[in-house]
Motif scaffolding. Structure first.
Motif, short mmCIF file in Angstrom:
data_model
loop_
_atom_site.label_atom_id
_atom_site.label_comp_id
_atom_site.label_asym_id
_atom_site.label_seq_id
_atom_site.Cartn_x
_atom_site.Cartn_y
_atom_site.Cartn_z
N HIS A 123 1.06 -1.30 -0.03
CA HIS A 123 0.06 0.16 -0.15
C HIS A 123 0.89 1.21 0.07
N TRP A 124 0.26 2.32 -0.49
CA TRP A 124 1.09 3.44 -0.63
C TRP A 124 1.39 4.17 0.46
N THR A 125 0.63 4.05 1.54
CA THR A 125 1.01 4.53 3.01
C THR A 125 1.77 3.91 3.65
N GLY A 126 2.56 2.94 3.17
CA GLY A 126 3.89 2.14 3.68
C GLY A 126 3.23 1.06 4.67
N THR A 127 4.10 0.67 5.48
CA THR A 127 3.64 -0.42 6.41
C THR A 127 3.49 -0.16 7.85
N LEU A 128 3.65 1.30 8.31
CA LEU A 128 3.51 1.67 9.47
C LEU A 128 2.21 2.35 10.02
N ALA A 129 1.35 2.46 8.91
CA ALA A 129 0.10 3.12 8.87
C ALA A 129 -0.85 2.17 9.79
N SER A 130 -1.71 2.92 10.64
CA SER A 130 -2.79 2.09 11.08
C SER A 130 -3.99 1.69 10.15
N PRO A 131 -4.45 0.66 10.43
CA PRO A 131 -5.66 0.12 9.61
C PRO A 131 -6.84 1.35 9.22
N ARG A 132 -6.95 2.07 10.16
CA ARG A 132 -7.77 3.30 10.10
C ARG A 132 -7.55 4.40 9.27
N THR A 133 -6.20 4.45 8.66
CA THR A 133 -5.62 5.27 7.70
C THR A 133 -6.48 5.44 6.55
N PHE A 134 -6.84 6.75 6.02
CA PHE A 134 -7.73 7.08 4.88
C PHE A 134 -6.83 8.22 4.12
N GLY A 135 -7.21 8.48 2.84
CA GLY A 135 -6.78 9.54 2.15
C GLY A 135 -7.10 9.10 0.66
N HIS A 136 -6.06 9.55 -0.10
CA HIS A 136 -5.94 9.69 -1.61
C HIS A 136 -4.88 9.96 -2.26
N GLY A 150 -2.78 10.80 -6.35
CA GLY A 150 -3.16 11.16 -7.61
C GLY A 150 -2.06 11.14 -8.58
N ALA A 151 -2.32 11.06 -10.00
CA ALA A 151 -1.46 10.78 -10.67
C ALA A 151 -0.53 12.08 -11.11
N ALA A 152 -0.51 13.05 -10.47
CA ALA A 152 0.36 14.24 -10.65
C ALA A 152 1.61 14.05 -9.48
N GLY A 153 1.57 12.64 -9.04
CA GLY A 153 2.62 12.38 -7.73
C GLY A 153 2.16 13.19 -6.65
N THR A 154 0.93 13.15 -6.27
CA THR A 154 0.38 13.67 -5.06
C THR A 154 -0.37 13.02 -4.13
N PHE A 155 -0.16 13.18 -2.94
CA PHE A 155 -1.00 12.32 -2.05
C PHE A 155 -1.56 12.89 -0.52
N LEU A 156 -2.46 12.44 0.09
CA LEU A 156 -2.75 12.83 1.32
C LEU A 156 -3.17 11.67 2.17
N TRP A 157 -2.79 11.35 3.44
CA TRP A 157 -3.21 10.39 4.08
C TRP A 157 -3.33 10.95 5.37
N VAL A 158 -4.48 10.33 6.05
CA VAL A 158 -4.77 10.85 7.37
C VAL A 158 -4.79 9.51 8.35
N ASP A 159 -3.70 9.54 9.53
CA ASP A 159 -3.97 8.32 10.52
C ASP A 159 -4.53 8.75 11.68
N PRO A 160 -5.65 8.45 11.91
CA PRO A 160 -6.59 9.04 13.12
C PRO A 160 -5.96 8.45 14.49
N ASP A 161 -5.25 7.26 14.46
CA ASP A 161 -5.03 6.78 15.55
C ASP A 161 -3.54 6.99 16.00
N ALA A 162 -2.70 7.58 14.84
CA ALA A 162 -1.23 8.26 15.01
C ALA A 162 -1.51 9.54 15.45
#
Length: 270
Positions: A209-222, A224-236
């Motif tokens: 997964h693009w959020t890596g291996t340390l993100a909690s299962p509750r992590t969410f985000g998106h 993009g094809a422009a080399g962009t991302f946002l993830w939110v890990d509410p547990d961390a």
């Protein structure tokens, strides 16, 4: 955060990254004010705007929308059966998780129709202006926003501590919709299940997964094809945002998880 300096090796002409903590503290690296293309990270802004419309009573998640048998909820959850682009449905609603720009565009069209204004105007009034965002939706509600890193960080802060939406609404939007659906996570492969919320991609147990291996299962985000991302890990209690002008490719499949893991490690020990 030292980990954010990793973006300097990504080969982009322009790259900017930031981390927001639950208390509101922000750390960045790279130009914060340069306007860049968000690509499909736009879907998060559109999703929040549609959820505002739901709370206002302008639309209802379970009303018919899209192909026969589909609802607004199906459209936002990539479960309507519509394909990535224009054309007839590829499956019956609720049977497969098919990532669909068209589905998000149909959701925005419904809001625009009910609100009796262009969706870009609704988005501006419901989300952009209240959050103080400087960018603009230039084209498709699925991929057409342009704005600076500061805009993406403001959205991250909102998703960590919502002010535009009730916490219950955001909680529903970031929980699994139509559980058990399999499908392809673009560029990452087939996932069984391929869990999504309402416009939010959910990490859950997906691997790789693009959020890596340390993100909690509750992590969410998106991303993009422009080399962009946002993830939110509410547990961390952290969110990580990246904007670049380098198109997504194999480089990102290696670089994004590495950066995300470095951010998590530094945030939890620093």
């Amino acid at each position: 955060m030292d980990s954010l300096c990793e973006i300097d090796g990504w080969g982009a002409r322009t790259a900017a990254a930031g981390v927001v903590r639950a208390g509101g503290a922000v750390e960045t690296h790279g130009p914060r004010g340069e306007e860049l293309r968000w690509a499909s990270v736009t879907k998060l802004l559109t999703g929040v705007a549609v959820l505002v419309a739901v709370e206002e009573g302008t639309v209802d998640l379970d009303e018919p929308a899209g192909p026969p048998g589909s609802t607004l909820r199906h459209l936002l959850a990539h479960a309507s059966g519509l394909g990535p682009g224009d054309g007839p449905p590829l499956a019956a609603p609720g049977r497969r998780r098919i990532y669909s720009n068209t589905g998000i565009e149909r959701a925005a069209e419904l809001v625009a129709e009910r609100a009796e204004m262009p969706f870009a105007d609704y988005l501006r009034g419901a989300v952009l202006e209240p959050l103080g965002l400087a960018g603009e939706l230039r084209s498709s509600p699925a991929w057409g926003y342009r704005g600076p890193l500061d805009d993406l960080l403001a959205l991250a802060r909102e998703l960590l501590a919502p002010t535009l939406l009730a916490r219950e609404t955001l909680s529903e939007a970031t929980s699994v919709q139509f559980p058990g659906l399999a499908g392809v996570l673009p560029s990452w492969g087939r996932m069984e299940p391929n869990d999504w919320g309402l416009a939010f991609e959910l990490r859950d147990a997906k691997s790789p997964h693009w959020t890596g291996t340390l993100a909690s299962p509750r992590t969410f985000g998106h991303f993009g094809a422009a080399g962009t991302f946002l993830w939110v890990d509410p547990d961390a209690g952290i969110a990580c945002a990246v904007l670049t002008d380098r198109e997504f490719g194999d480089w990102a499949k290696a670089a994004w998880p590495r950066l995300s893991d470095a951010v998590h490690a530094e945030a939890t020990t620093g």
